[in-house]
Design a protein around this motif. Structure first.
Motif, mmCIF file in Angstrom:
data_model
loop_
_atom_site.group_PDB
_atom_site.id
_atom_site.type_symbol
_atom_site.label_atom_id
_atom_site.label_comp_id
_atom_site.label_asym_id
_atom_site.label_seq_id
_atom_site.Cartn_x
_atom_site.Cartn_y
_atom_site.Cartn_z
ATOM 1 N N THR A 1 0.740 -1.199 0.106
ATOM 2 C CA THR A 1 -0.114 0.102 -0.076
ATOM 3 C C THR A 1 0.927 1.255 0.026
ATOM 4 O O THR A 1 0.610 2.169 -0.852
ATOM 5 N N TRP A 2 1.866 1.346 0.868
ATOM 6 C CA TRP A 2 2.678 2.598 1.038
ATOM 7 C C TRP A 2 3.496 2.690 -0.453
ATOM 8 O O TRP A 2 3.808 3.955 -0.849
ATOM 9 N N ILE A 3 4.074 1.426 -0.834
ATOM 10 C CA ILE A 3 4.728 1.790 -1.893
ATOM 11 C C ILE A 3 4.084 1.910 -3.370
ATOM 12 O O ILE A 3 4.354 3.060 -3.997
ATOM 13 N N THR A 4 2.782 1.665 -3.280
ATOM 14 C CA THR A 4 1.777 2.023 -4.460
ATOM 15 C C THR A 4 1.212 3.365 -4.272
ATOM 16 O O THR A 4 1.426 4.208 -5.411
ATOM 17 N N ALA A 5 1.215 4.004 -2.986
ATOM 18 C CA ALA A 5 1.006 5.546 -2.855
ATOM 19 C C ALA A 5 2.046 6.231 -3.265
ATOM 20 O O ALA A 5 1.724 7.259 -3.816
ATOM 21 N N THR A 6 3.323 5.761 -2.734
ATOM 22 C CA THR A 6 4.629 6.675 -3.105
ATOM 23 C C THR A 6 4.596 6.609 -4.716
ATOM 24 O O THR A 6 4.841 7.642 -5.348
ATOM 25 N N GLY B 1 -11.274 7.294 -0.404
ATOM 26 C CA GLY B 1 -10.501 7.503 0.750
ATOM 27 C C GLY B 1 -9.993 6.849 1.820
ATOM 28 O O GLY B 1 -8.910 6.974 2.334
ATOM 29 N N ALA B 2 -10.947 5.740 2.228
ATOM 30 C CA ALA B 2 -10.526 5.162 3.230
ATOM 31 C C ALA B 2 -10.096 3.951 3.018
ATOM 32 O O ALA B 2 -9.802 2.817 3.655
ATOM 33 N N SER B 3 -9.524 3.469 1.650
ATOM 34 C CA SER B 3 -8.799 2.174 1.095
ATOM 35 C C SER B 3 -7.534 2.360 1.706
ATOM 36 O O SER B 3 -6.936 3.466 1.875
ATOM 37 N N SER B 4 -6.853 1.263 1.905
ATOM 38 C CA SER B 4 -5.492 1.202 2.406
ATOM 39 C C SER B 4 -4.588 1.888 1.440
ATOM 40 O O SER B 4 -3.694 2.783 2.171
ATOM 41 N N VAL B 5 -4.383 2.044 0.129
ATOM 42 C CA VAL B 5 -3.560 2.907 -0.719
ATOM 43 C C VAL B 5 -3.906 4.417 -0.263
ATOM 44 O O VAL B 5 -2.779 5.104 -0.145
ATOM 45 N N SER B 6 -5.145 4.871 -0.202
ATOM 46 C CA SER B 6 -5.433 6.210 -0.148
ATOM 47 C C SER B 6 -5.127 6.452 1.346
ATOM 48 O O SER B 6 -4.779 7.928 1.474
ATOM 49 N N ILE B 7 -5.212 5.728 2.419
ATOM 50 C CA ILE B 7 -4.786 5.942 3.739
ATOM 51 C C ILE B 7 -3.496 6.756 3.655
ATOM 52 O O ILE B 7 -3.178 7.478 4.535
ATOM 53 N N SER B 8 -2.746 5.552 3.133
ATOM 54 C CA SER B 8 -1.239 5.975 3.188
ATOM 55 C C SER B 8 -1.149 7.432 2.217
ATOM 56 O O SER B 8 0.017 8.165 2.715
ATOM 57 N N GLY B 9 -1.705 7.402 1.076
ATOM 58 C CA GLY B 9 -1.407 8.379 0.178
ATOM 59 C C GLY B 9 -1.662 9.564 0.918
ATOM 60 O O GLY B 9 -1.094 10.967 0.852
#
Length: 337
Positions: free
Chosen positions: A131-136, A156-164
């Motif tokens: 998730t954090w690598i995808t958001a990055t 917004g509450a998906s894991s990638v967006s939470i990281s993003g």
């Protein structure tokens, strides 16, 4: 090799099927190749691609094992030859893999491992890599985000967006907007994560509301997982020189009715799709390094938080998949071994 050890791993009955098709199997334990490490898995994270792969609807990269799962945490139990990275047996690590994380052991490139900070639990660490690598990747590499720009994270509450949301806030975004399907999810994004405002796509025309909120300017970077149903509204909501990053097509791939493509010229909008799992190791490793650089210290001091919705035992993976399919969660679903 008859003396090869075995391990427990989650398999899918008949190769594809519903959540109920998942079961615990015994398979050969992988052997670490050159520049690889064998990690004894403590926890792994669930991702939407796991659901698709389980149903036989995800193109799995050729180097991936049959076993599901791309993110994990654990301890190094063996190192392959020619390991030049600063890892040793017994190190606590977390990382990203092409597959194989739903198992007691995983063989993975040591270039995709990160030392686990003591401040993070194994459950939290297992929820970071994908998730954090995808958001990055979405924010920086594809979205070309610069400090002072505005960002819209759909789902917004998906894991990638939470990281993003957290990444964009720390990087100096001028405003961070979200869309979500409930007031509860919007409040979570605004109050817990620090988003500027959120729009409920069930009750509002989010593109119109976003234009109102930005005095008609729109947003610089839009990260979208919905696809076709949002295509027109993304073009509408994008600012001059805006970038739209497509990461998934959860709402389908065919637009309904005519689409006005004039914003491509009028606003010089750029739309780009991206995936992570199909990328070569060099690309993934660059992202790992960006994550270490941008985020690791902030995980340590608590600025960045991993939101874990629920932790399941390895054997309860069927329930874990069903919870993810319910779309009710805010944050990561983790299984522990």
């Amino acid at each position: 090799m008859s003396s090869q050890k075995t391990m427990r791993a989650i398999a899918v009955k008949n190769g594809a099927g519903p959540a109920e098709a998942l079961y615990v199997d015994t398979i050969p334990r992988p052997l670490p190749g050159p520049r690889q490490a064998l990690v004894k898995v403590k926890a792994f994270g669930l991702n939407r691609m796991d659901l698709l792969q389980r149903m036989g609807q995800y193109p799995v990269p050729p180097q991936a094992p049959q076993t599901l799962g791309v993110e994990f945490s654990g301890t190094i139990s063996e190192l392959g030859e020619r390991n030049t990275d600063d890892f040793k047996i017994g190190d606590e690590v977390f990382g990203l893999a092409y597959g194989g994380a739903y198992a007691e052991y995983i063989a993975v490139s040591s270039g995709m491992l990160i030392h686990k900070p003591a401040e993070l639990s194994f459950e939290e660490a297992a929820g970071i890599p994908e998730t954090w690598i995808t958001a990055t990747q979405a924010l920086y590499l594809v979205g070309a985000f610069q400090p002072g720009e505005s960002v819209l994270w759909h789902a917004g509450a998906s894991s990638v967006s939470i990281s993003g949301i957290q990444l964009a806030k720390a990087a100096g975004a001028s405003a961070i907007y979200v869309t979500a399907g409930s007031e509860e999810k919007i409040n979570f994004c605004v109050q817990k994560l620090g988003a500027t405002a959120g729009f409920n796509y069930r009750t509002q025309n989010w593109a119109d509301e976003l234009l109102k909120a930005t005095n008609g300017k729109g947003v610089d970077v839009i990260v979208d997982y919905i696809g076709a149903p949002y295509f027109q509204d993304n073009l509408k909501a994008a600012a001059l020189d805006g970038r739209i990053v497509n990461l998934a097509f959860m709402g389908g791939v065919k637009t309904e009715g005519p689409v006005d493509i004039s914003p491509f010229l009028r606003k010089r909008v750029r739309v780009e799709g991206s995936t992570l799992r199909s990328r070569d190791e060099g690309y993934q490793r660059k992202l790992r390094d960006m994550l270490v650089e941008n985020a690791l210290a902030k995980f340590r001091d608590g600025t960045f938080k991993v939101f874990v919705e629920k932790v399941f035992a390895f054997e309860d993976v069927v329930e874990a998949h069903k919870l993810m399919e319910s779309n009710q969660t805010k944050g990561k679903i983790i299984c522990t071994i």
